[in-house]
Design an enzyme around this catalytic site. Structure first.
Site, PDB file in Angstrom:
ATOM      1  CB  CYS A   4      10.499   4.127  -3.235  1.00 41.68           C
ATOM      2  SG  CYS A   4      10.714   5.829  -3.764  1.00 41.68           S
ATOM      3  NE  ARG A  57      14.962   5.765  -1.893  1.00 42.57           N
ATOM      4  CZ  ARG A  57      14.577   6.804  -2.116  1.00 42.57           C
ATOM      5  NH1 ARG A  57      14.141   7.581  -0.920  1.00 42.57           N
ATOM      6  NH2 ARG A  57      14.158   7.125  -3.292  1.00 42.57           N
ATOM      7  CB  CYS A  59       6.248   4.577   1.991  1.00 40.82           C
ATOM      8  SG  CYS A  59       4.512   3.912   1.557  1.00 40.82           S
ATOM      9  CG  ASP A  60       3.161   9.641  -1.965  1.00 35.16           C
ATOM     10  OD1 ASP A  60       1.985   9.785  -1.169  1.00 35.16           O
ATOM     11  OD2 ASP A  60       2.818  10.365  -3.100  1.00 35.16           O
ATOM     12  CG  HIS A  80       6.580  10.567   3.136  1.00 32.26           C
ATOM     13  ND1 HIS A  80       7.776   9.826   3.164  1.00 32.26           N
ATOM     14  CD2 HIS A  80       6.238  10.830   1.856  1.00 32.26           C
ATOM     15  CE1 HIS A  80       8.003   9.696   2.001  1.00 32.26           C
ATOM     16  NE2 HIS A  80       7.075  10.195   1.115  1.00 32.26           N
ATOM     17  CE1 TYR A 131       6.270  14.604  -0.872  1.00 32.90           C
ATOM     18  CE2 TYR A 131       5.170  12.772  -1.102  1.00 32.90           C
ATOM     19  CZ  TYR A 131       6.307  13.597  -1.091  1.00 32.90           C
ATOM     20  OH  TYR A 131       7.356  13.000  -1.606  1.00 32.90           O
TER      21      TYR A 131
HETATM   22  N1  LIG Z   1       5.723  11.518  -4.920  1.00 36.41           N
HETATM   23  C1  LIG Z   1       5.655  10.367  -5.344  1.00 36.41           C
HETATM   24  N2  LIG Z   1       4.808   9.391  -4.997  1.00 36.41           N
HETATM   25  C2  LIG Z   1       4.771   8.242  -5.524  1.00 36.41           C
HETATM   26  O1  LIG Z   1       4.057   7.361  -4.892  1.00 36.41           O
HETATM   27  C3  LIG Z   1       5.768   7.852  -6.373  1.00 36.41           C
HETATM   28  C4  LIG Z   1       6.439   8.826  -7.248  1.00 36.41           C
HETATM   29  N3  LIG Z   1       6.434  10.147  -6.574  1.00 36.41           N
HETATM   30  N4  LIG Z   1       7.534   8.739  -8.008  1.00 36.41           N
HETATM   31  C5  LIG Z   1       7.649   7.323  -8.698  1.00 36.41           C
HETATM   32  C6  LIG Z   1       6.378   6.504  -8.243  1.00 36.41           C
HETATM   33  C7  LIG Z   1       5.420   6.647  -9.251  1.00 36.41           C
HETATM   34  N5  LIG Z   1       4.029   6.204  -8.456  1.00 36.41           N
HETATM   35  C8  LIG Z   1       2.935   6.782  -8.554  1.00 36.41           C
HETATM   36  C9  LIG Z   1       2.455   7.650  -9.354  1.00 36.41           C
HETATM   37  C10 LIG Z   1       1.440   8.424  -9.633  1.00 36.41           C
HETATM   38  C11 LIG Z   1       0.356   7.653  -8.878  1.00 36.41           C
HETATM   39  C12 LIG Z   1      -1.034   8.109  -9.014  1.00 36.41           C
HETATM   40  O2  LIG Z   1      -1.041   9.602  -9.606  1.00 36.41           O
HETATM   41  N6  LIG Z   1      -2.310   7.576  -8.502  1.00 36.41           N
HETATM   42  C13 LIG Z   1      -3.554   8.175  -8.807  1.00 36.41           C
HETATM   43  C14 LIG Z   1      -4.150   7.896 -10.170  1.00 36.41           C
HETATM   44  C15 LIG Z   1      -3.572   6.427 -10.906  1.00 36.41           C
HETATM   45  C16 LIG Z   1      -4.305   6.349 -12.239  1.00 36.41           C
HETATM   46  O3  LIG Z   1      -5.131   7.105 -12.705  1.00 36.41           O
HETATM   47  O4  LIG Z   1      -3.828   5.232 -12.950  1.00 36.41           O
HETATM   48  C17 LIG Z   1      -4.308   7.347  -7.595  1.00 36.41           C
HETATM   49  O5  LIG Z   1      -5.314   7.818  -7.175  1.00 36.41           O
HETATM   50  O6  LIG Z   1      -3.917   6.304  -7.125  1.00 36.41           O
HETATM   51  C18 LIG Z   1       0.303   6.584  -8.108  1.00 36.41           C
HETATM   52  C19 LIG Z   1       1.737   6.141  -7.980  1.00 36.41           C
HETATM   53  C20 LIG Z   1       4.673   5.724  -7.181  1.00 36.41           C
HETATM   54  N7  LIG Z   1       5.803   6.604  -7.190  1.00 36.41           N
HETATM   55  O1  LIG Z   2       6.834   2.788  -5.471  1.00 32.50           O
HETATM   56  C1  LIG Z   2       7.000   3.990  -4.764  1.00 32.50           C
HETATM   57  C2  LIG Z   2       7.900   4.852  -5.454  1.00 32.50           C
HETATM   58  C3  LIG Z   2       7.916   6.472  -5.178  1.00 32.50           C
HETATM   59  N1  LIG Z   2       7.191   6.489  -3.759  1.00 32.50           N
HETATM   60  C4  LIG Z   2       7.376   7.852  -3.136  1.00 32.50           C
HETATM   61  C5  LIG Z   2       7.918   7.908  -2.053  1.00 32.50           C
HETATM   62  C6  LIG Z   2       8.288   9.467  -1.721  1.00 32.50           C
HETATM   63  O2  LIG Z   2       7.165  10.201  -1.649  1.00 32.50           O
HETATM   64  C7  LIG Z   2       8.828   9.797  -3.374  1.00 32.50           C
HETATM   65  C8  LIG Z   2      10.217   9.439  -3.843  1.00 32.50           C
HETATM   66  O3  LIG Z   2      11.011  10.413  -3.274  1.00 32.50           O
HETATM   67  P1  LIG Z   2      12.402  10.377  -2.638  1.00 32.50           P
HETATM   68  O4  LIG Z   2      12.842  11.853  -2.302  1.00 32.50           O
HETATM   69  O5  LIG Z   2      13.072   9.965  -3.456  1.00 32.50           O
HETATM   70  O6  LIG Z   2      12.242   9.718  -1.277  1.00 32.50           O
HETATM   71  O7  LIG Z   2       8.137   8.722  -4.042  1.00 32.50           O
HETATM   72  C9  LIG Z   2       6.506   5.335  -3.300  1.00 32.50           C
HETATM   73  O8  LIG Z   2       5.646   5.451  -2.137  1.00 32.50           O
HETATM   74  N2  LIG Z   2       6.455   4.339  -3.734  1.00 32.50           N
END
Ligand SMILES: Nc1nc(=O)c2c([nH]1)NC[C@@H]1CN(c3ccc(C(=O)N[C@@H](CCC(=O)O)C(=O)O)cc3)CN21
Ligand SMILES: O=c1ccn([C@H]2C[C@H](O)[C@@H](COP(=O)(O)O)O2)c(=O)[nH]1
EC number: 2.1.1.45
Length: 283
Positions: A160, A180, A182-183, A221, A223
Site C-alpha cells: 500500500c 496507493r 489507505c484504510d 477510504h 470501510y
Molecule cells: N484492511 C486493511 N487495513 C490495513 O490497514 C492493512 C491491511 N488491511 N493489510 C495489511 C496491513 C496490516 N495493517 C494493520 C493491520 C491491523 C491493524 C490493527 O488491527 N490495529 C489495531 C490494533 C493494533 C494492535 O493491537 O497492535 C488498532 O487499533 O490500531 C492495523 C494495521 C495495515 N494494513
Molecule cells: O500499510 C498499509 C497497508 C494496507 N492498508 C490498507 C489499505 C486497504 O484498505 C487495504 C489493502 O487493500 P487493497 O485492496 O490491496 O487496496 O489495506 C493501509 O492502509 N496501510
C-alpha cells in the site's frame, strides 16, 4: 493530528461509496491527500483521539527494513498486523506460491532488500540509499520501491505504501512517501508513524539532520463497518498536543537496525490520548 482529523472529516462529508471486490465491502472514498510531518521539530504524528498502538506500527516497519516475509517474524518484533493477510485470505491460501503458515510471499521488504534481477542476482535498494546518503550523495534517485508488478502474484497483498524517496538539501534529509490505498481508521494510524520514524531513523544512521516528511495518498477510504465509529465517536473528540518520539542514540547503522534493535529502543514522551476504539479490520 489536525490534518488526520481533517482528512477523516473530508471523507465523511465528501466521500463517494465504492464497491471493493477483494474485501466484499463498500468504502467511503476520496482521492488525493497530502500530509506533512515535521520531523525536524520532532512533532510525532500519533493519533490522540483514540489510543494508538504505536509500537506495533514501528515494529511492522522495522520488519520491512529487515526484509521479513513471514508473519511470525513480525509477531516476534511486536506486530500481529500480518497474521490475517498471511493466513485468512482465501485467494492467498489457494495460491501455490504460498510456502505455508505465516508466509506472506514476496511483499514489501523482500522487494526492498532483495529485488530479483533477470540474471538471478538481487538488488538491495535500502543498502544503496544508506551508503549514498552517508557519503552526502543524493543522485535524485534515492528510491526504495516495494511495488513489483511482475511479482504481485507471489505475495499476499500488493504494497500500500509502496515508494519512499529520500532527498538531501545540504545536510538536511527529506522523505517523500507514496501510498496507493489507505484504510484511514486503521492503516493511516500506523502509516503516519512509519513515515515519520523512517525519516528519523535514516537521518540518525546516515548522520544527517531530519527535515520534513511528505506523505502522498491516492485512494483514502473508510470501510462501511468503520464509518459509525469514526463519525459518531472519534470525530467528536478533541485532540491532545503531539508528543515526542525518542530513539535510542546508540542506533548508528543499518546493521544495528537489522540485528539488535527492539521496541525498547523507542519511547514516546508526553502521549495523552482518549479511550481506545476497536475498528473492524477487513481481510
Ligand atoms: N484492511 C486493511 N487495513 C490495513 O490497514 C492493512 C491491511 N488491511 N493489510 C495489511 C496491513 C496490516 N495493517 C494493520 C493491520 C491491523 C491493524 C490493527 O488491527 N490495529 C489495531 C490494533 C493494533 C494492535 O493491537 O497492535 C488498532 O487499533 O490500531 C492495523 C494495521 C495495515 N494494513
Ligand atoms: O500499510 C498499509 C497497508 C494496507 N492498508 C490498507 C489499505 C486497504 O484498505 C487495504 C489493502 O487493500 P487493497 O485492496 O490491496 O487496496 O489495506 C493501509 O492502509 N496501510
Amino acid at each position: 493530528m489536525r490534518q488526520y482529523l481533517d482528512l477523516c472529516q473530508r471523507i465523511v462529508d465528501e466521500g463517494v461509496w465504492v464497491e471493493n471486490r477483494r474485501t466484499g465491502k463498500r468504502c467511503l472514498t476520496v482521492i488525493n491527500a497530502d500530509l506533512t510531518y515535521n520531523v525536524a521539530d520532532n512533532e510525532f504524528p500519533i493519533i490522540t483521539t483514540r489510543k494508538s498502538y504505536w509500537k506495533a506500527a514501528i515494529a511492522e516497519f522495522l520488519g520491512y527494513i529487515r526484509g521479513y516475509d513471514n508473519a511470525a517474524d513480525f509477531r516476534k518484533l511486536g506486530a500481529k498486523t500480518w497474521d490475517a493477510n498471511a493466513n485468512e485470505n482465501q485467494a492467498w491460501l489457494n495460491n501455490p506460491a504460498r510456502k505455508g503458515t505465516d508466509d506472506m510471499g514476496r511483499v514489501y521488504g523482500v522487494q526492498g532488500r532483495a529485488w530479483r534481477k533477470p540474471n538471478g542476482e538481487t538488488v538491495d535498494q535500502l543498502r544503496k540509499i544508506v551508503d549514498d546518503l552517508s557519503r552526502g550523495i543524493d543522485d535524485r534517485g534515492e528510491i526504495l520501491t516495494f511495488l513489483n508488478p511482475g511479482e504481485f502474484d507471489l505475495g499476499c497483498l500488493r504494497p500500500c505504501m509502496y515508494n519512499h524517496t529520500f532527498s538531501l538539501l545540504g545536510d538536511t534529509l527529506y522523505l517523500t512517501s507514496y501510498q496507493r490505498s489507505c484504510d484511514v481508521p486503521l492503516g493511516l494510524n500506523f502509516n503516519q508513524i512509519q513515515v515519520f520514524t523512517f525519516l528519523a531513523l535514516m537521518a540518525q544512521i546516515t548522520g544527517k539532520k531530519p527535515g520534513q516528511a511528505y506523505h502522498k495518498i491516492v485512494n483514502a477510504h473508510i470501510y462501511e463497518d468503520q464509518l459509525e465509529l469514526m463519525r459518531d465517536v472519534q470525530l467528536k473528540r478533541q485532540p491532545f498536543p503531539s508528543p515526542k518520539l525518542e530513539i535510542n542514540p546508540d542506533i548508528k547503522t543499518l546493521k544495528d537496525l537489522e540485528t539488535w534493535v527492539t521496541m525498547d529502543d523507542f519511547k514516546v514522551v508526553g502521549y495523552e490520548c482518549h479511550e481506545p476504539i476497536k475498528y473492524p479490520f477487513s481481510v
